[in-house]
Motif scaffolding. Structure first.
Motif, PDB file in Angstrom:
ATOM      1  N   LEU A 273      16.938 -13.526   8.174  1.00 14.07           N
ATOM      2  CA  LEU A 273      16.215 -12.350   8.655  1.00 14.07           C
ATOM      3  C   LEU A 273      17.067 -11.093   8.509  1.00 14.07           C
ATOM      4  O   LEU A 273      16.568 -10.037   8.098  1.00 14.07           O
ATOM      5  CB  LEU A 273      15.807 -12.554  10.116  1.00 14.07           C
ATOM      6  N   ASP A 274      18.356 -11.205   8.823  1.00 11.33           N
ATOM      7  CA  ASP A 274      19.247 -10.046   8.695  1.00 11.33           C
ATOM      8  C   ASP A 274      19.375  -9.626   7.235  1.00 11.33           C
ATOM      9  O   ASP A 274      19.329  -8.424   6.914  1.00 11.33           O
ATOM     10  CB  ASP A 274      20.636 -10.382   9.259  1.00 11.33           C
ATOM     11  N   ARG A 275      19.541 -10.597   6.354  1.00 10.85           N
ATOM     12  CA  ARG A 275      19.744 -10.283   4.934  1.00 10.85           C
ATOM     13  C   ARG A 275      18.513  -9.642   4.311  1.00 10.85           C
ATOM     14  O   ARG A 275      18.630  -8.832   3.387  1.00 10.85           O
ATOM     15  CB  ARG A 275      20.122 -11.566   4.180  1.00 10.85           C
ATOM     16  N   THR A 276      17.347 -10.012   4.791  1.00 11.29           N
ATOM     17  CA  THR A 276      16.108  -9.465   4.228  1.00 11.29           C
ATOM     18  C   THR A 276      15.569  -8.283   5.030  1.00 11.29           C
ATOM     19  O   THR A 276      14.507  -7.748   4.703  1.00 11.29           O
ATOM     20  CB  THR A 276      15.028 -10.563   4.175  1.00 11.29           C
ATOM     21  N   GLY A 277      16.293  -7.892   6.066  1.00 14.82           N
ATOM     22  CA  GLY A 277      15.866  -6.753   6.866  1.00 14.82           C
ATOM     23  C   GLY A 277      14.565  -6.996   7.608  1.00 14.82           C
ATOM     24  O   GLY A 277      13.725  -6.105   7.713  1.00 14.82           O
ATOM     25  N   THR A 278      14.399  -8.210   8.127  1.00 16.36           N
ATOM     26  CA  THR A 278      13.157  -8.596   8.796  1.00 16.36           C
ATOM     27  C   THR A 278      13.407  -8.855  10.274  1.00 16.36           C
ATOM     28  O   THR A 278      14.337  -9.575  10.628  1.00 16.36           O
ATOM     29  CB  THR A 278      12.565  -9.867   8.159  1.00 16.36           C
ATOM     30  N   GLU A 279      12.581  -8.277  11.126  1.00 16.62           N
ATOM     31  CA  GLU A 279      12.679  -8.546  12.554  1.00 16.62           C
ATOM     32  C   GLU A 279      11.872  -9.802  12.890  1.00 16.62           C
ATOM     33  O   GLU A 279      10.765  -9.990  12.378  1.00 16.62           O
ATOM     34  CB  GLU A 279      12.147  -7.355  13.359  1.00 16.62           C
ATOM     35  N   ALA A 280      12.425 -10.646  13.750  1.00 22.25           N
ATOM     36  CA  ALA A 280      11.746 -11.879  14.126  1.00 22.25           C
ATOM     37  C   ALA A 280      10.364 -11.601  14.699  1.00 22.25           C
ATOM     38  O   ALA A 280       9.425 -12.373  14.481  1.00 22.25           O
ATOM     39  CB  ALA A 280      12.592 -12.655  15.124  1.00 22.25           C
ATOM     40  N   GLY A 281      10.230 -10.515  15.408  1.00 26.68           N
ATOM     41  CA  GLY A 281       8.941 -10.180  16.020  1.00 26.68           C
ATOM     42  C   GLY A 281       7.882  -9.740  15.037  1.00 26.68           C
ATOM     43  O   GLY A 281       6.717  -9.595  15.421  1.00 26.68           O
ATOM     44  N   ARG A 282       8.262  -9.532  13.756  1.00 31.07           N
ATOM     45  CA  ARG A 282       7.300  -9.126  12.733  1.00 31.07           C
ATOM     46  C   ARG A 282       6.795 -10.300  11.912  1.00 31.07           C
ATOM     47  O   ARG A 282       5.926 -10.115  11.048  1.00 31.07           O
ATOM     48  CB  ARG A 282       7.918  -8.088  11.799  1.00 31.07           C
ATOM     49  N   LEU A 283       7.334 -11.487  12.144  1.00 35.45           N
ATOM     50  CA  LEU A 283       6.895 -12.646  11.364  1.00 35.45           C
ATOM     51  C   LEU A 283       5.407 -12.902  11.580  1.00 35.45           C
ATOM     52  O   LEU A 283       4.934 -12.985  12.710  1.00 35.45           O
ATOM     53  CB  LEU A 283       7.701 -13.887  11.754  1.00 35.45           C
ATOM     54  N   TRP A 284       4.704 -13.057  10.476  1.00 36.61           N
ATOM     55  CA  TRP A 284       3.264 -13.295  10.546  1.00 36.61           C
ATOM     56  C   TRP A 284       2.964 -14.790  10.714  1.00 36.61           C
ATOM     57  O   TRP A 284       2.062 -15.186  11.445  1.00 36.61           O
ATOM     58  CB  TRP A 284       2.609 -12.755   9.277  1.00 36.61           C
ATOM     59  N   ALA A 285       3.746 -15.636  10.028  1.00 39.94           N
ATOM     60  CA  ALA A 285       3.493 -17.076  10.075  1.00 39.94           C
ATOM     61  C   ALA A 285       4.799 -17.839   9.974  1.00 39.94           C
ATOM     62  O   ALA A 285       5.779 -17.354   9.396  1.00 39.94           O
ATOM     63  CB  ALA A 285       2.552 -17.491   8.933  1.00 39.94           C
ATOM     64  N   VAL A 286       4.813 -19.032  10.536  1.00 38.09           N
ATOM     65  CA  VAL A 286       5.958 -19.935  10.448  1.00 38.09           C
ATOM     66  C   VAL A 286       5.443 -21.309  10.041  1.00 38.09           C
ATOM     67  O   VAL A 286       4.549 -21.862  10.687  1.00 38.09           O
ATOM     68  CB  VAL A 286       6.719 -20.043  11.783  1.00 38.09           C
ATOM     69  N   ALA A 287       6.013 -21.849   8.959  1.00 38.75           N
ATOM     70  CA  ALA A 287       5.658 -23.191   8.483  1.00 38.75           C
ATOM     71  C   ALA A 287       6.877 -24.085   8.672  1.00 38.75           C
ATOM     72  O   ALA A 287       7.800 -24.071   7.856  1.00 38.75           O
ATOM     73  CB  ALA A 287       5.236 -23.147   7.020  1.00 38.75           C
ATOM     74  N   ASP A 288       6.915 -24.840   9.768  1.00 40.08           N
ATOM     75  CA  ASP A 288       8.037 -25.733  10.019  1.00 40.08           C
ATOM     76  C   ASP A 288       7.746 -27.102   9.423  1.00 40.08           C
ATOM     77  O   ASP A 288       6.609 -27.428   9.097  1.00 40.08           O
ATOM     78  CB  ASP A 288       8.332 -25.837  11.510  1.00 40.08           C
ATOM     79  N   SER A 289       8.773 -27.911   9.298  1.00 37.40           N
ATOM     80  CA  SER A 289       8.632 -29.185   8.579  1.00 37.40           C
ATOM     81  C   SER A 289       7.955 -30.276   9.392  1.00 37.40           C
ATOM     82  O   SER A 289       7.543 -31.282   8.840  1.00 37.40           O
ATOM     83  CB  SER A 289      10.005 -29.692   8.128  1.00 37.40           C
ATOM     84  N   GLN A 290       7.857 -30.088  10.705  1.00 34.77           N
ATOM     85  CA  GLN A 290       7.273 -31.111  11.585  1.00 34.77           C
ATOM     86  C   GLN A 290       7.946 -32.464  11.379  1.00 34.77           C
ATOM     87  O   GLN A 290       7.301 -33.511  11.378  1.00 34.77           O
ATOM     88  CB  GLN A 290       5.779 -31.234  11.339  1.00 34.77           C
ATOM     89  N   ALA A 291       9.271 -32.428  11.201  1.00 37.36           N
ATOM     90  CA  ALA A 291      10.018 -33.666  11.008  1.00 37.36           C
ATOM     91  C   ALA A 291       9.918 -34.543  12.253  1.00 37.36           C
ATOM     92  O   ALA A 291       9.905 -34.046  13.371  1.00 37.36           O
ATOM     93  CB  ALA A 291      11.482 -33.355  10.719  1.00 37.36           C
ATOM     94  N   PRO A 292       9.832 -35.857  12.060  1.00 34.12           N
ATOM     95  CA  PRO A 292       9.765 -36.746  13.222  1.00 34.12           C
ATOM     96  C   PRO A 292      11.117 -36.874  13.906  1.00 34.12           C
ATOM     97  O   PRO A 292      12.163 -36.613  13.308  1.00 34.12           O
ATOM     98  CB  PRO A 292       9.333 -38.080  12.610  1.00 34.12           C
ATOM     99  N   GLY A 293      11.104 -37.270  15.160  1.00 39.78           N
ATOM    100  CA  GLY A 293      12.335 -37.577  15.876  1.00 39.78           C
ATOM    101  C   GLY A 293      13.146 -36.373  16.281  1.00 39.78           C
ATOM    102  O   GLY A 293      12.643 -35.259  16.470  1.00 39.78           O
ATOM    103  N   ALA A 294      14.465 -36.585  16.386  1.00 39.07           N
ATOM    104  CA  ALA A 294      15.381 -35.569  16.883  1.00 39.07           C
ATOM    105  C   ALA A 294      15.434 -34.333  15.987  1.00 39.07           C
ATOM    106  O   ALA A 294      15.625 -33.214  16.481  1.00 39.07           O
ATOM    107  CB  ALA A 294      16.783 -36.165  17.025  1.00 39.07           C
ATOM    108  N   GLU A 295      15.256 -34.525  14.674  1.00 37.94           N
ATOM    109  CA  GLU A 295      15.300 -33.384  13.756  1.00 37.94           C
ATOM    110  C   GLU A 295      14.168 -32.412  14.047  1.00 37.94           C
ATOM    111  O   GLU A 295      14.357 -31.191  14.062  1.00 37.94           O
ATOM    112  CB  GLU A 295      15.224 -33.856  12.301  1.00 37.94           C
TER     113      GLU A 295
END
Length: 377
Positions: A273-295
Motif C-alpha cells: 500500500l505504501d509503495r503504490t500510494g494507496t490508503e487502506a481505507g480506499r480499498l474497494w475490494a479484497v480477494a483473500d485466499s480463504q486458505a483452510p486451517g491456521a493459514e
C-alpha cells in the motif's frame, strides 16, 4: 534474438476461466455473482478418495472439447490449461479468430503445483508393476514433467515466446503474475498469457488428506484454470482493448510458521500500500485466499489489522469453486477482473489480492480498475 520493447504500464485486458461453475468466463462471473456453490457428491465407484464431495469442472471431457487429434495421452491438468488459454485467445469468438495483437512471440507464464500428481504416480506405478520396468507408455512420460501444461499449451496454440512454469503453492497465481511483469520489464516479452491450473484427482485428494492437520476435511477440493492477458497499455489501446485493471504492484514475504504468517502478511500488505500510494481505507475490494486451517485464520487476522474498521467488498471465489490450491490466487484475480468487467467500481478503484501458503509463502497484489471494460469468453 529480437526482444520486445515495453513502453507502457502493465494492464490486464482480457481473461478466461474454466471452473467448476462452467467452461466459460461468463459462467464463472455469473456463478460468483449469484453465490452458487459448485460442490457435488463424488461417485465412490469412480473416485477412490477420502472425501465425499468436490468441485469438479462440469462436462469436461478432453476429447470432446479439444478433439481426438493430439489428446490421446493428454492429462486433465494439461487439458484444463489448453482449454482455458484457447478461450482467452479467441475471446469467445465463434469464428475462432485470435485476439488481435497476440502473435506467436507472445509469452506464457503458467502456474501449477507439481504438474499432474496423478500422471506422476500412474507412470511410476506402471514402471513398478509392469512385467518389465520399461513396459510403460512413452507417450505419457511428458505428463510427469512439471512444465507439461505450459509447454503443451504453447505448442497447441502456436506460441513461441518465453515459456515458464511457476510452482509456489497457494501463492502460485501471484508469483506467476510477478514473473510475467519481470518478463515485460526485461524486454523479453511485451504480451504475456499468464495464470494457473489445478486438477482434481485421486492422487491429489490423498496428498491433500495427508497434508491437512488433524484430518481436516472442511475445505472442499476444487479444480480449474484461470488465465489472463498481460500487456503494455499502448498495446491494449492499439488493438481496441481498454483494459480491465492496471497492475499497481506485487509484494511477497515468508513466514516460517503459521503463527508468524499474520505479522508477515500485515507487513507485506502495508509495504504494498505504501509503495503504490494507496490508503487502506480506499480499498474497494479484497480477494483473500480463504486458505483452510491456521493459514486462513492468520490471513483474516492480518487483513483485519491492516484495514482497521474499513470493510471493503469481500471477493470469495473459494466459497463457490472450492479449494483450487495452486490455481486459487489466479481465480482470486479472475474474480476481481469479473467485477471490473461489470463496472462495479469507479475507475481507479484499488482491489487487494492476498495469499498465505502452508509452506510459508505470503503474497499480495494491488489492482486498479480502468475506465473501460471488455467482454470476456
Amino acid at each position: 534474438m529480437v526482444y520486445a520493447t515495453v513502453t507502457g504500464g502493465p494492464v490486464i485486458s482480457a481473461w478466461a476461466a474454466v471452473s467448476p461453475l462452467g467452461l466459460h468466463g461468463a459462467d464463472f462471473s455469473t456463478g460468483l455473482r449469484s453465490g452458487r456453490r459448485a460442490a457435488g457428491p463424488l461417485d465412490p465407484e469412480e473416485w477412490s478418495v477420502p472425501f465425499q464431495e468436490a468441485c469438479l469442472v462440469p462436462d469436461f471431457h478432453i476429447k470432446q472439447i479439444l478433439g481426438r487429434k493430439g489428446t490421446r495421452s493428454m492429462d486433465r491438468a494439461t487439458g484444463l490449461a489448453v482449454t482455458a488459454l484457447g478461450r482467452l485467445l479467441t475471446d469467445g469468438d465463434a469464428t475462432g479468430e485470435r485476439l488481435p495483437g497476440v502473435g506467436e512471440d507472445t509469452g506464457v507464464a503458467l502456474g501449477t503445483s507439481t504438474g499432474s500428481a496423478q500422471s506422476i504416480m500412474d507412470f511410476t506405478r506402471d514402471s513398478l508393476v509392469s512385467e518389465r520396468p520399461f513396459f510403460v507408455d512413452p507417450a505419457r512420460f511428458p505428463n510427469t514433467v512439471m512444465n507439461c501444461a505450459a509447454g503443451q499449451s504453447a505448442i497447441w496454440h502456436g506460441l513461441k515466446g518465453p515459456n515458464t512454469t511457476v510452482a509456489g503453492g497457494r501463492a502460485t497465481g501471484l508469483l506467476t503474475l510477478q514473473y510475467a511483469l519481470r518478463l515485460q520489464r526485461a524486454g523479453r516479452a511485451g504480451t504475456v498469457l499468464c495464470g494457473a491450473v489445478e486438477e482434481f484427482s485421486s492422487a491429489r485428494a490423498w496428498l491433500e488428506w495427508h497434508a491437512r492437520a488433524d484430518g481436516d476435511t472442511a475445505a472442499v477440493l476444487g479444480e480449474g484454470a484461470a488465465v489472463w492477458l498481460l500487456e503494455p497499455e499502448e498495446s491494449a489501446r492499439e488493438h481496441g482493448r481498454g483494459g480491465l485493471v492496471d497492475v499497481a504492484g506485487v509484494e511477497f514475504g515468508f513466514a516460517a510458521d503459521p503463527e508468524r504468517a499474520r505479522t508477515v502478511l500485515a507487513e507485506v500488505v502495508r509495504r504494498l500500500l505504501d509503495r503504490t500510494g494507496t490508503e487502506a481505507g480506499r480499498l474497494w475490494a479484497v480477494a483473500d485466499s480463504q486458505a483452510p486451517g491456521a493459514e486462513g485464520e492468520a490471513e483474516r487476522a492480518a487483513l483485519a489489522e491492516v484495514l482497521g474498521g474499513h470493510e471493503p467488498l469481500r471477493v470469495a471465489a473459494a466459497d463457490s469453486i472450492g479449494d483450487t490450491y495452486a490455481a486459487s490466487a489466479a481465480f482470486q484475480i479472475a474474480a476481481v477482473l469479473a467485477l471490473a468487467e461489470r463496472r462495479e467500481a469507479a475507475p481507479g478503484s484499488p482491489a487487494l489480492v492476498t495469499s498465505v501458503d502452508r509452506d510459508g509463502v505470503v503474497g499480495a497484489a494491488l489492482l486498479r480498475t480502468r475506465p473501460h471494460a471488455t467482454t470476456q469468453p
